[in-house]
Structures are given as C-alpha cells and as structure tokens.
Enzyme design. Structure first.
Site, PDB file in Angstrom:
ATOM      1  N   ARG A  48       0.848  -1.210   0.000  1.00  0.00           N
ATOM      2  CA  ARG A  48       0.000   0.000   0.000  1.00  0.00           C
ATOM      3  C   ARG A  48       0.880   1.256   0.000  1.00  0.00           C
ATOM      4  O   ARG A  48       0.511   2.293  -0.529  1.00  0.00           O
ATOM      5  CB  ARG A  48      -0.960   0.000   1.209  1.00  0.00           C
ATOM      6  CG  ARG A  48      -1.706   1.324   1.364  1.00  0.00           C
ATOM      7  CD  ARG A  48      -3.018   1.231   2.132  1.00  0.00           C
ATOM      8  NE  ARG A  48      -2.958   0.465   3.358  1.00  0.00           N
ATOM      9  CZ  ARG A  48      -2.362   0.864   4.503  1.00  0.00           C
ATOM     10  NH1 ARG A  48      -1.759   2.043   4.558  1.00  0.00           N
ATOM     11  NH2 ARG A  48      -2.372   0.090   5.571  1.00  0.00           N
TER      12      ARG A  48
ATOM     13  N   TYR B  96     -14.144  18.496 -15.886  1.00  0.00           N
ATOM     14  CA  TYR B  96     -14.583  17.108 -16.128  1.00  0.00           C
ATOM     15  C   TYR B  96     -15.686  16.762 -15.114  1.00  0.00           C
ATOM     16  O   TYR B  96     -15.486  16.907 -13.905  1.00  0.00           O
ATOM     17  CB  TYR B  96     -13.401  16.148 -16.012  1.00  0.00           C
ATOM     18  CG  TYR B  96     -13.839  14.720 -15.835  1.00  0.00           C
ATOM     19  CD1 TYR B  96     -14.567  14.071 -16.818  1.00  0.00           C
ATOM     20  CD2 TYR B  96     -13.583  14.037 -14.651  1.00  0.00           C
ATOM     21  CE1 TYR B  96     -15.016  12.775 -16.637  1.00  0.00           C
ATOM     22  CE2 TYR B  96     -14.022  12.740 -14.458  1.00  0.00           C
ATOM     23  CZ  TYR B  96     -14.743  12.119 -15.461  1.00  0.00           C
ATOM     24  OH  TYR B  96     -15.203  10.832 -15.271  1.00  0.00           O
TER      25      TYR B  96
ATOM     26  N   ASP C 134      -5.258  19.445 -14.917  1.00  0.00           N
ATOM     27  CA  ASP C 134      -5.644  18.139 -15.470  1.00  0.00           C
ATOM     28  C   ASP C 134      -5.140  18.098 -16.917  1.00  0.00           C
ATOM     29  O   ASP C 134      -5.646  18.808 -17.786  1.00  0.00           O
ATOM     30  CB  ASP C 134      -7.177  18.000 -15.399  1.00  0.00           C
ATOM     31  CG  ASP C 134      -7.671  16.631 -15.852  1.00  0.00           C
ATOM     32  OD1 ASP C 134      -6.939  15.949 -16.589  1.00  0.00           O
ATOM     33  OD2 ASP C 134      -8.799  16.263 -15.471  1.00  0.00           O
TER      34      ASP C 134
ATOM     35  N   LYS D 200      -6.677   6.817 -19.829  1.00  0.00           N
ATOM     36  CA  LYS D 200      -6.825   7.331 -21.197  1.00  0.00           C
ATOM     37  C   LYS D 200      -5.578   7.036 -22.031  1.00  0.00           C
ATOM     38  O   LYS D 200      -5.268   5.882 -22.249  1.00  0.00           O
ATOM     39  CB  LYS D 200      -7.175   8.815 -21.145  1.00  0.00           C
ATOM     40  CG  LYS D 200      -8.225   9.177 -20.071  1.00  0.00           C
ATOM     41  CD  LYS D 200      -9.525   8.411 -20.215  1.00  0.00           C
ATOM     42  CE  LYS D 200     -10.524   8.895 -19.163  1.00  0.00           C
ATOM     43  NZ  LYS D 200     -11.698   8.060 -19.050  1.00  0.00           N
TER      44      LYS D 200
HETATM   45  N1  PLP Z   1     -10.077  14.001 -16.017  1.00  0.00           N
HETATM   46  C1  PLP Z   1     -10.540  13.907 -17.277  1.00  0.00           C
HETATM   47  C2  PLP Z   1     -10.287  15.040 -18.230  1.00  0.00           C
HETATM   48  C3  PLP Z   1     -11.255  12.775 -17.690  1.00  0.00           C
HETATM   49  O1  PLP Z   1     -11.717  12.698 -18.940  1.00  0.00           O
HETATM   50  C4  PLP Z   1     -11.483  11.734 -16.740  1.00  0.00           C
HETATM   51  C5  PLP Z   1     -12.261  10.534 -17.119  1.00  0.00           C
HETATM   52  O2  PLP Z   1     -12.953  10.515 -18.126  1.00  0.00           O
HETATM   53  C6  PLP Z   1     -10.987  11.876 -15.443  1.00  0.00           C
HETATM   54  C7  PLP Z   1     -10.284  13.015 -15.114  1.00  0.00           C
HETATM   55  C8  PLP Z   1     -11.222  10.811 -14.396  1.00  0.00           C
HETATM   56  O3  PLP Z   1     -10.450   9.695 -14.633  1.00  0.00           O
HETATM   57  P1  PLP Z   1     -10.849   8.183 -14.225  1.00  0.00           P
HETATM   58  O4  PLP Z   1     -12.045   7.812 -15.034  1.00  0.00           O
HETATM   59  O5  PLP Z   1      -9.615   7.414 -14.532  1.00  0.00           O
HETATM   60  O6  PLP Z   1     -11.174   8.203 -12.767  1.00  0.00           O
END
Ligand code: PLP
Length: 372
Positions: A47, A99, A170, A195
């Site tokens: 962990r 997001y 992000d 992604k």
């Molecule tokens: N940030 C963006 C721009 C995203 O498109 C996403 C998911 O679609 C996330 C954060 C969150 O990521 P996760 O789905 O891996 O938790």
C-alpha cells in the site's frame, strides 16, 4: 534525453536477480525485513510502495518534467487525494466545464468541507473577482472535456502566484507529449491514466506529478498512503508497458484528429467543430503557444440538432459509441446525456476520441453515417 527514450527506459530496468530485460510483476503485498529491522529491498508494504509502482512513478515524473509522481487507482482517486490534502475551509476555483466526474466529486463529497466556485478561469476579471483570502487552489483542465476549451496556463499561474495560490492542471487530454503544464508554471499535474497512458481501454488508473517535494506534496502522499487508493502491480506493469509507445501513439492520434477536424469542418451537416488545432478555434493562438501538438480529442455539433446527433452516432460502424478516450480504437459519445442535469454541453454535440485506424476509413464511416 528525448521523450521517446524516456518513455521506453524510465519505467523499466533489467531485473537484478533474474536478469530479465523487462521488470517482473511483483505481486507480494509485503517485503522481508533485515536482521536489524530495516528494509533492504526499499519496500515495506505494497500500500505504501511496490517495485512496479515505483517504476511507473519514475517514468510519469520524467515525462512531465517533474521531481516526483504518485500513481493512483483512478484519475478521480488522484483528484480526490488533492482535495483531501487541503485544510477544511479552503476555497477552490475550478473551470465551469471541469470534467463532470470531478465536479460531481467536489459537489457531492466535499460540500461543507471545502468551498468552491466553478467559473470561466480564462476570464482574468472573473478569476480575480473570485479569489478570496482562503483560496488555496486553482484547478484547470486544458484542453477541457468535452468543449476543448483552452486555458492559458501561464496567465492563470501569474495571477495565482501573486496570491500564493497553488495551480493544479488536469493534463489528461493533452498528455506530456502535447503539453507540459509544470514547465508553464503549474504546481501539480493530474492525469487519468485510463486514457492515453493506458492507451488500450483496458485499465483504470490515475496520477499526480509535482515539480516540488513541498509539504503539500508530502501531505498528498500521506493521503494516499493512509487512504490506500493505489493501483495494482499488474496495472502498474500494464501502464509502464503502454507508456513505451505513448509518443508514437500520440503522433498518430494527433495526425488523425487534425485530418478529421478539417473534414468535419468542411461538411454541410456539421455546425461547428471544436479542435484546438483548427484556425477557427477561438483560443487556437494560446494552444499554439503552450502546446507542442493539439491532441487527439475533438467535439462537433450537428447542424440538424440533437435527434440528428443520435441518428448519426447509431449509424457509425467503426466508431464505437462509448464513454472514455485515449485508446487505439475511435470512440464517439453523446456527452450531454451522460453528464447529468447541470451539463453545459450542447445536446447536438458528439465527442470523438480519434483512434489509430486509417483516416480514410474513419472519414468514410462518418460520410455514410451523415448520408440519410
Ligand atoms: N479528467 C478527465 C479530463 C477525464 O476525462 C477523466 C475521465 O474521463 C478523469 C479526469 C477521471 O479519470 P478516471 O475515469 O480514470 O477516474
């Protein structure tokens, strides 16, 4: 070292005992202590750290030009660790088209603990008006999901710095191949590794990368160590494996996206295309200045409205109708219907994660779907 070399080597080393060229997957949850009670292997308990995770974090930090990285079980878990690291009462400024999963996280899980405003962070006057003495963090997302809005990172950082406010970015849509926010002055970079890092739509993961091992960073690390939102050794292995091809995959995504955006923009069925690489994008100039490439994501609006968007999406054969992005296969999605009632996304908008299929096949598929 150039980024292609970093991507291949910074997440891997020859195994000291077996001489395996590729790092073995270490599933062990715990690690043997020395007779003096120390940890000669450098790990205590998985962990806290694990050899596969350490390698992943090394390559992630180097790709973003940071000094350290923490990898998480999802992008949302990475975002959550940032919010959990802030003192109660801290005010966060975030984009009005953040997001939706992270916006919902703030609204549903942090209301009453943190305060937040969702605003147009690119509007300097609006941004300055919302800064309060207790503002501790400005969160940005550029290009944004799904409107592909560009935030001028340097401009936001300049304002934040005068007030001692941290900036987290992000960088999921861009990846470090297209944009490096730490070099533009951001304090922290966040990724959904699900992604482009994963790249094959077969894992969930997240990451944070810092340019400073500050007390704030150590707190974020503590949140993870004590909270336990860690990726499995298998997922860490899969990620380091996929990252080796990230620079080359991104070139393919970018080339296809640029061509697809141009095709869509010239089509009579299309009202509007949102892609930062297009001259028609309102922030194309900022994108050109802060990005090395414009990414593989685009959105477009159908001239004949939401029903036509539904009809087109259901007629496509190569594009798969699904959420998520960044995989080798092209995905298309009607975003407004997944984002919930407070969505700002137009109902005639389709978001495309442009894959690595041949561009002629992608264009042909859209042509046949547009035709009645
Ligand atoms: N940030 C963006 C721009 C995203 O498109 C996403 C998911 O679609 C996330 C954060 C969150 O990521 P996760 O789905 O891996 O938790």
């Amino acid at each position: 070292m150039k980024i292609e070399t970093i991507a291949i080597h910074a997440g891997n080393h020859v195994d000291a005992t077996s001489k395996a060229v590729i790092q073995p997957i270490v599933l062990s949850s715990t690690f043997e202590r020395g007779t003096d009670g120390t940890y000669p292997g450098g790990h205590i308990y998985s962990r806290i750290s694990n050899p596969n995770r350490t390698l992943l974090e090394n390559v992630l930090a180097k790709l973003e030009g940071g000094v350290d990285a923490a990898s998480f079980s999802s992008g949302n878990a990475a975002g959550m660790a940032v919010f959990q690291s802030l003192l109660p009462g801290t005010h966060i400024i975030a984009p009005d088209d953040m997001y939706h999963g992270l916006r919902n996280q703030l609204k549903n899980l942090f209301a009453g603990i943190l305060t937040f405003d969702f605003i147009d962070v690119n509007d300097t006057n609006v941004l300055q008006k919302h800064i309060r003495p207790e503002t501790g963090l400005i969160w940005i997302e550029t290009p944004s999901n799904p409107l592909l809005k560009i935030t001028d990172v340097k401009k936001v950082v300049a304002i934040a710095k005068t007030k001692g406010i941290k900036v987290a970015c992000d960088n999921t849509f861009a990846t470090p191949i297209c944009q490096q926010p730490l070099a533009l002055g951001a304090d922290l970079v966040m990724h959904s590794c699900t992604k482009y890092f994963g790249g094959h739509s077969d894992l969930i993961g997240g990451a944070l990368i810092t340019n400073d091992k500050s007390d704030w960073w150590l707190k974020i690390r503590k949140v993870q160590e004590l909270g336990g939102a860690i990726p499995s050794p298998m997922d860490c292995y899969m990620l380091t494996r996929s990252i080796k091809t990230l620079p080359y995959r991104m070139r393919g995504h970018v080339n296809n996206a640029q061509l697809l955006a141009a095709f869509l923009e010239s089509h009579s069925k299309v009202e509007k295309v949102m892609y930062p690489g297009l001259l028609s994008h309102p922030q194309h100039q900022i994108a050109k200045e802060q990005m090395m490439n414009f990414g593989g994501m685009l959105s477009f609006c159908l001239a004949d409205g939401p029903d036509e968007a539904r009809r087109v999406i259901n007629k496509l054969k190569i594009f798969t109708q699904a959420t998520s992005l960044g995989g080798v296969e092209s995905l298309i999605e009607h975003r407004a219907s997944v984002e919930g009632p407070d969505t700002k996304t137009p109902f005639n908008l389709l978001r495309v994660s442009v894959g690595l299929e041949h561009i002629d096949d992608l264009i042909e598929d859209l042509e046949q779907a547009f035709a009645k």
